[in-house]
Scaffold this motif. Sequence first.
Motif, PDB file in Angstrom:
ATOM      1  N   LEU A   1     -15.226 -97.982   3.962  1.00  0.00           N
ATOM      2  CA  LEU A   1     -14.652 -96.698   3.688  1.00  0.00           C
ATOM      3  C   LEU A   1     -14.403 -95.916   5.484  1.00  0.00           C
ATOM      4  O   LEU A   1     -16.406 -95.229   5.696  1.00  0.00           O
ATOM      5  N   PRO A   2     -13.656 -95.882   5.587  1.00  0.00           N
ATOM      6  CA  PRO A   2     -13.645 -95.668   6.998  1.00  0.00           C
ATOM      7  C   PRO A   2     -13.742 -93.870   6.653  1.00  0.00           C
ATOM      8  O   PRO A   2     -12.893 -93.285   6.131  1.00  0.00           O
ATOM      9  N   LEU A   3     -14.479 -93.314   7.584  1.00  0.00           N
ATOM     10  CA  LEU A   3     -14.797 -91.693   7.620  1.00  0.00           C
ATOM     11  C   LEU A   3     -14.370 -90.727   8.935  1.00  0.00           C
ATOM     12  O   LEU A   3     -13.815 -90.087   8.891  1.00  0.00           O
ATOM     13  N   ALA A   4     -14.253 -92.244   9.882  1.00  0.00           N
ATOM     14  CA  ALA A   4     -13.998 -90.704  11.160  1.00  0.00           C
ATOM     15  C   ALA A   4     -14.056 -91.641  12.213  1.00  0.00           C
ATOM     16  O   ALA A   4     -13.600 -92.898  11.890  1.00  0.00           O
ATOM     17  N   ARG A   5     -13.049 -92.226  13.980  1.00  0.00           N
ATOM     18  CA  ARG A   5     -12.826 -91.922  14.731  1.00  0.00           C
ATOM     19  C   ARG A   5     -13.528 -91.163  15.658  1.00  0.00           C
ATOM     20  O   ARG A   5     -13.254 -90.182  15.773  1.00  0.00           O
TER      21      ARG A   5
ATOM     22  N   LEU B   1     -16.108 -95.069  12.300  1.00  0.00           N
ATOM     23  CA  LEU B   1     -17.251 -95.425  11.663  1.00  0.00           C
ATOM     24  C   LEU B   1     -17.314 -95.585  10.434  1.00  0.00           C
ATOM     25  O   LEU B   1     -15.936 -94.747   9.258  1.00  0.00           O
ATOM     26  N   LEU B   2     -17.350 -96.879   9.763  1.00  0.00           N
ATOM     27  CA  LEU B   2     -17.375 -97.073   8.474  1.00  0.00           C
ATOM     28  C   LEU B   2     -18.373 -97.071   7.887  1.00  0.00           C
ATOM     29  O   LEU B   2     -19.734 -97.645   8.192  1.00  0.00           O
ATOM     30  N   PHE B   3     -18.776 -96.313   6.428  1.00  0.00           N
ATOM     31  CA  PHE B   3     -19.350 -96.301   5.166  1.00  0.00           C
ATOM     32  C   PHE B   3     -19.263 -96.923   4.311  1.00  0.00           C
ATOM     33  O   PHE B   3     -18.193 -97.112   4.208  1.00  0.00           O
ATOM     34  N   ILE B   4     -20.402 -97.886   3.502  1.00  0.00           N
ATOM     35  CA  ILE B   4     -20.657 -99.303   2.349  1.00  0.00           C
ATOM     36  C   ILE B   4     -21.997 -98.749   2.232  1.00  0.00           C
ATOM     37  O   ILE B   4     -22.551 -98.416   2.882  1.00  0.00           O
ATOM     38  N   VAL B   5     -22.260 -98.559   0.688  1.00  0.00           N
ATOM     39  CA  VAL B   5     -22.991 -98.158  -0.199  1.00  0.00           C
ATOM     40  C   VAL B   5     -23.299 -99.910  -0.945  1.00  0.00           C
ATOM     41  O   VAL B   5     -22.222 -99.748  -2.084  1.00  0.00           O
TER      42      VAL B   5
ATOM     43  N   ALA C   1     -15.944 -90.152  -0.527  1.00  0.00           N
ATOM     44  CA  ALA C   1     -14.106 -90.198   0.070  1.00  0.00           C
ATOM     45  C   ALA C   1     -13.835 -88.600   0.571  1.00  0.00           C
ATOM     46  O   ALA C   1     -13.144 -88.665   1.260  1.00  0.00           O
ATOM     47  N   GLN C   2     -14.553 -87.714  -0.261  1.00  0.00           N
ATOM     48  CA  GLN C   2     -13.704 -86.200   0.738  1.00  0.00           C
ATOM     49  C   GLN C   2     -14.544 -86.027   1.498  1.00  0.00           C
ATOM     50  O   GLN C   2     -13.687 -84.978   2.754  1.00  0.00           O
ATOM     51  N   ALA C   3     -14.913 -87.031   2.574  1.00  0.00           N
ATOM     52  CA  ALA C   3     -16.081 -86.252   3.868  1.00  0.00           C
ATOM     53  C   ALA C   3     -14.937 -87.000   5.361  1.00  0.00           C
ATOM     54  O   ALA C   3     -14.911 -86.540   6.223  1.00  0.00           O
ATOM     55  N   ALA C   4     -13.837 -88.045   4.682  1.00  0.00           N
ATOM     56  CA  ALA C   4     -13.268 -88.631   5.264  1.00  0.00           C
ATOM     57  C   ALA C   4     -12.095 -88.107   6.145  1.00  0.00           C
ATOM     58  O   ALA C   4     -11.197 -87.255   5.764  1.00  0.00           O
ATOM     59  N   ASP C   5     -11.601 -88.428   7.596  1.00  0.00           N
ATOM     60  CA  ASP C   5     -10.703 -88.082   8.211  1.00  0.00           C
ATOM     61  C   ASP C   5     -10.477 -88.196   9.970  1.00  0.00           C
ATOM     62  O   ASP C   5     -11.324 -88.669  10.188  1.00  0.00           O
ATOM     63  N   MET C   6      -9.758 -89.688   9.330  1.00  0.00           N
ATOM     64  CA  MET C   6      -9.536 -90.647  10.767  1.00  0.00           C
ATOM     65  C   MET C   6      -8.126 -89.987  10.987  1.00  0.00           C
ATOM     66  O   MET C   6      -7.082 -90.910  11.671  1.00  0.00           O
ATOM     67  N   LYS C   7      -7.550 -89.329  11.040  1.00  0.00           N
ATOM     68  CA  LYS C   7      -6.122 -88.633  12.111  1.00  0.00           C
ATOM     69  C   LYS C   7      -6.520 -87.819  12.609  1.00  0.00           C
ATOM     70  O   LYS C   7      -6.508 -87.982  14.225  1.00  0.00           O
TER      71      LYS C   7
END
Length: 269
Positions: free
Chosen positions: A166-170, A189-193, A257-263
């Motif tokens: 899950l890409p969360l941010a740049r 910044l990639l997260f994975i569980v 997923a609610q925390a993701a902001d890739m813009k």
Amino acid sequence: MSFSSSTLITTNAIRLRNSSPSSSRSRLPIKSLPLRRQVCSSAMDAVQRRLMFEDECILVDENDAVVGHDTKYNCHLMEKIDSENLLHRAFSVFLFNSKNELLLQQRSASKVTFPLVWTNTCCSHPLHTESELVEDDALGVKNAAQRKLLDELGIPADDVPLDHFLPLARMLYKAPSDGKWGEHELDYLLFIVRDVRLEPNPDEVADVKYVSREQLQELLRKADAGEDGLKLSPWFRLVVDNFLFGWWDHVDAGTLAQAADMKTIHKLT
């Protein structure tokens, strides 16, 4: 919690792997490198030297648009970074197990930049190749992350499926290492569980450790106090200070997923 050597998986406990390093896109064997490069890299470990001159990083502008490519060597020379404003695409993986503990690694002593510092699970660069330039859903970066998790930590691709990243941010940051070397990266910044199998590669990794939130806070305290010679990578510290514990709440709640902001591209120092 103490982070003494007795609590860590030490280098002597890491099994050597017979597989070759991950990059198979060699352009020149080391013995064929121009003399100038051989001289400049004479102090490097053979594996790091090969990666420095054969891997081509993706050059981007501050909006993350691809503008070219250059060697890992040039992309990490502070002289080049400062004189040509070289900025390259990177990624940082944060892998949690089913106990919601974060996997950390200590970079090997042979690393050219930031040797022996503690950092997040895996930090590296997508290469200027067809599969790692794909931008839809950050697929190229995910391909690179899967490749480097295998290369550095021996984590099989089946344990880290692409659709679980899950890409969360740049974030964009610059950090000198030792005067000669440094980083100037636009970092995904990639997260994975996932629960994964580990077989760390001693060419890349000195130690690994799963930590709880409280154990990470103790590690931060020791690093701030200069205890036990503990040092953290600058990019990891930026993530910790700006994002990590809030995102960890989402890991615990299953709402990541609610925390993701890739813009947004966060420009941090």
